[in-house]
Write an enzyme that holds these catalytic residues in place. Structure first.
Site: not given
Lengths: 388, 388
Positions: B84, B334
């Site tokens: 991420c 996200h």
């Protein structure tokens, strides 16, 4: 800009090691490099790690911190992925980190585990280095796209399968005695020509094997080397990177690799050398034709002129420019993410004089590494020199 | 060392866009960033691209050159993968390339396509950010490992699900009016507490969504900005990276994220600022507990002290340190590989005054971005400042 030295090198055995995870392979190579350098783990400030197919074949992404952990190093770590140029890119960015003063000691390396899957799955994973939408879905695999390049070369410049066979013969001969090489057996031109076809005009012995393995190098600033009295006679003096469109169909020319030319031009300018200054080279010979394309892109030969280089003995161990004294990807093997730093490790040993083929280039002072991703949509070139 | 400016920013809509390939998403964000900067494509010398799961979910590796091609840029390009934190790392290395003098103009960005797969496959791909051998095979998914961290936090420092709910409420409120946000609806504490459980103590509204999207920023040297009269009032003054062991079981403490602390310490030192100087922050709130852990690791709060920050209004838009005025991962969304540079884009707009929540921080001069990979085995922190 801080000057950068190669302080140590390490490599696992290259070959089929299906039971070993990438992390285990890298831990061995990295520990070897640190031991070779005589640099303590605690001094490592960054780990630059190349890995290509981990997410597809091991279900493992986020491999930077994992590699650092496997090595026993508590430092930031980043994974670089540029297909077969993954650790060449990792090395380049490790060099940049030292040059920029962000780190005095970097471990750059890479690993790949491929042989635990069947060949169909491995081939599919490797194909993700090509354009999935425009090549992969059409069924293109890497032997296929390199066969297209070989065919285009033959059509434009001439050349035969026998010319290419001499590249394989040379590189198999060079691997003899390399303790890390996957193949330690000589092949003849007849062997190569008689090998089963993979993708016309390329046969099985025109192709590098599927390989598991890892390699690593320790990079250190000149200041660190001096302060800690590290024996590191090899300097990284040139670094360059080039890019191209992924899909062959988008390119102007199938028989040239301009990304490698761009990377080489940048690396030569960075180092202040020319192709004529290079004494020994490791180039990305994933297929025999790839070595020919590389020699031309790097400026060692004009376009269309390198096809006969191996056959004429110009790039053999006794030639004027020995190429792939390690055995190359062809015979040392090609653990994809490990190949770029493997080339650096081999060249460093050649320049230091502790390589199995060091006697072929006893006076070598300038070495060049060429690592390519996919059909050379990524290329990284480095120049190493014996420090004054 | 060359000073670095953020010359332009771009972002796609974040949300479900299952029909769009990552390359298409990135092309839109990158073109937007170049248009915002007023910098021609031909001046881009390097593309730093973050992508996490492309090999697993799109069958596409080697995405650096592909991203450059989609953007219409003929320049070297590298893919960075740190789960991420992929584009946070890409941004960091783009900054380093400019600082080192290797490039005057860099496009740094990232993209992710996730919603075209069913949730089980997406969850499996995301789990490759954790340790496959020691966590993935045991069935750990990301909600699961963050739930363990939340549970450890509650056990060690206290806190309740209601405290965490206030983080979600705040970030959903902040997303209202963000044209790129996946969610533009407010939620209440009761909504969060009543949402279906995902992994105890975390419920569905404690978690960020699955998102497709891309973001990009244009980095330029101060010299380039001056020469070309580019309006680029935001400077990158601090950059830091930290690492930790991938598997939670290997860590000393489940309720702390030392990689973020290390990254922050390095970034603060680089910029010459302290936590008290920061006027506004974007932190990696993949789960509500993650925002709490980040605020403590970044030095805004002591360990155990940030759990009540949102509830007390300290980090809301009217608080003393507004956090995630974009809506955060929680509500803006996200798209994994795009998140790091999305944070930079949002903060740049806040400092320039052209953000939908800019009125909350009219005098902001110092901004901080915190991007984390996995359970913060990778962390990247950047400090942005209004240039003199």
């Amino acid at each position: 800009m801080h000057s950068v030295r190669v302080a140590g090198v390490g490599s696992t055995q290259f070959g089929k090691q299906p039971e070993r995870a990438s992390r285990d392979l890298f831990a061995e190579a990295g520990a070897g490099a640190l031991a070779d350098a005589g640099v303590p783990h605690a001094d490592v400030e960054f780990v630059a790690y190349g890995n290509f197919a981990g997410e597809a074949v091991e279900g493992q992404g986020h491999a930077g911190p994992l590699a650092a952990d496997a090595l026993g190093v508590d430092a930031p770590a980043t994974r670089y992925e540029a297909a077969c140029a993954s650790s060449g890119v990792a090395f380049r960015e490790g060099v940049r980190a030292v040059r920029a003063g962000d780190a005095d000691v970097v471990v750059a390396g890479g690993a790949e585990r491929l042989s635990h899957l069947d060949t169909a799955h491995t081939t599919e994973a490797l194909a993700s280095a090509a354009d999935e939408l425009w090549e992969g879905r059409a069924g293109a695999t890497f032997p296929g796209v390199y066969a297209l390049m070989a065919d285009a070369y033959f059509g434009e410049y001439g050349g035969t399968r026998e010319d290419l066979a001499h590249v394989a013969v040379k590189n198999h001969a060079n691997a003899m005695g390399n303790p890390h090489a996957q193949f330690q057996r000589e092949v003849t031109v007849a062997d190569v020509l008689d090998a089963p076809p993979v993708a016309d005009p390329l046969g099985l012995l025109d192709a590098c094997p599927i390989t598991d393995g890892a390699s690593a190098v320790v990079l250190a600033s000149e200041a660190y080397v001096a302060e800690h009295d590290v024996d590191a006679p090899v300097a990284v003096t040139g670094s360059g990177q080039g890019g191209d469109r992924l899909a062959l169909a988008d390119r102007a020319h199938l028989a040239r690799t301009p990304a490698a030319s761009a990377a080489a031009d940048a690396a030569y300018a960075d180092a202040g050398v020319t192709p004529a200054d290079v004494d020994v080279a490791e180039v990305h010979d994933c297929f025999t034709i790839a070595e020919v394309l590389a020699l031309e892109a790097l400026g060692f030969y004009g376009h269309g002129d390198a096809i006969g280089a191996a056959r004429a003995g110009e790039t053999t161990r006794d030639g004027r420019l020995p190429v792939n004294l390690s055995g190359g990807l062809k015979a040392k093997g090609h653990p994809v993410g490990a190949t770029g730093t493997s080339q650096i490790a081999e060249l460093t040993a050649l320049l230091r004089g502790d390589h199995h083929n060091a006697d072929a280039v006893p006076d070598a002072e300038v070495a060049l590494a060429h690592n390519a991703g996919g059909t050379v949509a990524s290329a990284v070139v480095h120049v190493l020199e014996v420090a004054e």
